[in-house]
Design a protein around this motif. Sequence first.
Motif, PDB file in Angstrom:
ATOM      1  N   ARG A  37     -41.063   6.942 -72.655  1.00 25.38           N
ATOM      2  CA  ARG A  37     -39.692   7.001 -72.138  1.00 25.38           C
ATOM      3  C   ARG A  37     -39.671   7.640 -70.760  1.00 25.38           C
ATOM      4  N   PRO A  38     -38.566   7.438 -70.048  1.00 25.11           N
ATOM      5  CA  PRO A  38     -38.473   8.009 -68.702  1.00 25.11           C
ATOM      6  C   PRO A  38     -38.686   9.509 -68.711  1.00 25.11           C
ATOM      7  N   GLY A  39     -39.411   9.982 -67.724  1.00 24.55           N
ATOM      8  CA  GLY A  39     -39.630  11.415 -67.579  1.00 24.55           C
ATOM      9  C   GLY A  39     -40.839  11.928 -68.316  1.00 24.55           C
ATOM     10  N   ARG A  40     -41.459  11.111 -69.154  1.00 22.83           N
ATOM     11  CA  ARG A  40     -42.651  11.540 -69.877  1.00 22.83           C
ATOM     12  C   ARG A  40     -43.740  10.498 -69.742  1.00 22.83           C
ATOM     13  N   ARG A  41     -44.965  10.962 -69.705  1.00 20.99           N
ATOM     14  CA  ARG A  41     -46.103  10.047 -69.598  1.00 20.99           C
ATOM     15  C   ARG A  41     -46.749   9.763 -70.944  1.00 20.99           C
ATOM     16  N   ALA A  42     -46.487  10.605 -71.927  1.00 24.37           N
ATOM     17  CA  ALA A  42     -47.146  10.437 -73.223  1.00 24.37           C
ATOM     18  C   ALA A  42     -46.656   9.175 -73.914  1.00 24.37           C
ATOM     19  N   LEU A  43     -47.573   8.417 -74.468  1.00 19.17           N
ATOM     20  CA  LEU A  43     -47.239   7.280 -75.310  1.00 19.17           C
ATOM     21  C   LEU A  43     -47.396   7.676 -76.770  1.00 19.17           C
ATOM     22  N   THR A  44     -46.481   7.174 -77.589  1.00 13.09           N
ATOM     23  CA  THR A  44     -46.581   7.347 -79.035  1.00 13.09           C
ATOM     24  C   THR A  44     -46.945   5.996 -79.626  1.00 13.09           C
ATOM     25  N   PHE A  45     -48.019   5.976 -80.400  1.00 10.17           N
ATOM     26  CA  PHE A  45     -48.541   4.721 -80.950  1.00 10.17           C
ATOM     27  C   PHE A  45     -48.144   4.528 -82.403  1.00 10.17           C
ATOM     28  N   LEU A  52     -52.913  13.659 -76.310  1.00  9.87           N
ATOM     29  CA  LEU A  52     -53.341  15.048 -76.153  1.00  9.87           C
ATOM     30  C   LEU A  52     -52.774  15.650 -74.867  1.00  9.87           C
ATOM     31  N   VAL A  53     -53.058  14.997 -73.728  1.00  8.16           N
ATOM     32  CA  VAL A  53     -52.758  15.629 -72.448  1.00  8.16           C
ATOM     33  C   VAL A  53     -52.700  14.574 -71.348  1.00  8.16           C
ATOM     34  N   SER A  54     -51.869  14.851 -70.334  1.00  6.84           N
ATOM     35  CA  SER A  54     -51.889  14.049 -69.106  1.00  6.84           C
ATOM     36  C   SER A  54     -52.134  14.984 -67.928  1.00  6.84           C
ATOM     37  N   PHE A  55     -52.700  14.429 -66.868  1.00  4.99           N
ATOM     38  CA  PHE A  55     -53.222  15.249 -65.762  1.00  4.99           C
ATOM     39  C   PHE A  55     -52.948  14.514 -64.466  1.00  4.99           C
ATOM     40  N   THR A  69     -41.437   6.435 -60.401  1.00  7.79           N
ATOM     41  CA  THR A  69     -41.281   7.881 -60.528  1.00  7.79           C
ATOM     42  C   THR A  69     -40.743   8.293 -61.889  1.00  7.79           C
ATOM     43  N   SER A  70     -40.532   7.317 -62.761  1.00 10.16           N
ATOM     44  CA  SER A  70     -39.768   7.670 -63.955  1.00 10.16           C
ATOM     45  C   SER A  70     -40.615   7.904 -65.195  1.00 10.16           C
ATOM     46  N   GLY A  71     -41.905   7.939 -65.068  1.00 12.28           N
ATOM     47  CA  GLY A  71     -42.683   8.326 -66.244  1.00 12.28           C
ATOM     48  C   GLY A  71     -43.627   7.251 -66.706  1.00 12.28           C
ATOM     49  N   ALA A  72     -43.533   6.893 -67.972  1.00 13.75           N
ATOM     50  CA  ALA A  72     -44.563   6.069 -68.604  1.00 13.75           C
ATOM     51  C   ALA A  72     -44.368   4.584 -68.359  1.00 13.75           C
ATOM     52  N   ASP A  73     -43.753   4.186 -67.261  1.00 15.52           N
ATOM     53  CA  ASP A  73     -43.551   2.762 -67.047  1.00 15.52           C
ATOM     54  C   ASP A  73     -44.812   2.052 -66.569  1.00 15.52           C
ATOM     55  N   ASN A  74     -45.787   2.800 -66.078  1.00 13.67           N
ATOM     56  CA  ASN A  74     -47.058   2.174 -65.690  1.00 13.67           C
ATOM     57  C   ASN A  74     -47.980   2.092 -66.886  1.00 13.67           C
TER      58      ASN A  74
END
Lengths: 113, 118
Positions: free
Chosen positions: A95-103, B46-49, B100-105
Amino acid sequence: AQSVAQPEDQVNVAEGNPLTVKCTYSVSGNPYLFWYVQYPNRGLQFLLKYITGDNLVKGSYGFEAEFNKSQTSFHLKKPSALVSDSALYFCAVGRPGRRALTFGSGTRLQVQP
Amino acid sequence: EPEVTQTPSHQVTQMGQEVILRCVPISNHLYFYWYRQILGQKVEFLVSFYNNEISEKSEIFDDQFSVERPDGSNFTLKIRSTKLEDSAMYFCASSEVLGTSGADNEQFFGPGTRLTVL
């Protein structure tokens, strides 16, 4: 919190028949949705994603998926299955604002000749 | 086609030992990740960097874990004192920083390192 459900552990389909692998999700706000495929001894390979726009997204190897907001679903489809499509398929949500993916837990697709 | 690579493919260690898992992300990617998959369970974040610091971490990523980008190509995950429950497949991933909005890539995953703690 965000979550993904893949209700089928395994899907069996005959070669040449259409296939569907189901995925439903739960997330706060707008979802980013992904499908990945895993072949034996390989990493997760990206197939397609929905971020915004057209509800039907097309991806690699002839796969497509339809985003349905009212049913919170993102099912993976292919009009004509190949034996080489046999693999483990994972749906994921971000989701926007987070990089973590939930599988999700993954669905094994078996295409019989 | 560029790929994420991981070494070793399989690591066996004794409980309490330190392990370092190594990854080489795709060269023009600037976001890096570690996920793990315990046998029979889901793939877990776990983590992003990014930009030489942790940008996000999960509850799993406690003080026993650390990440580092020691040079321009490698990205490592260190487990300081391994436990039996750390046995899992560990996946490294990388992505571009477009948007810039996160996990879209989309994230590109390596083949994994299977860690077995005895």
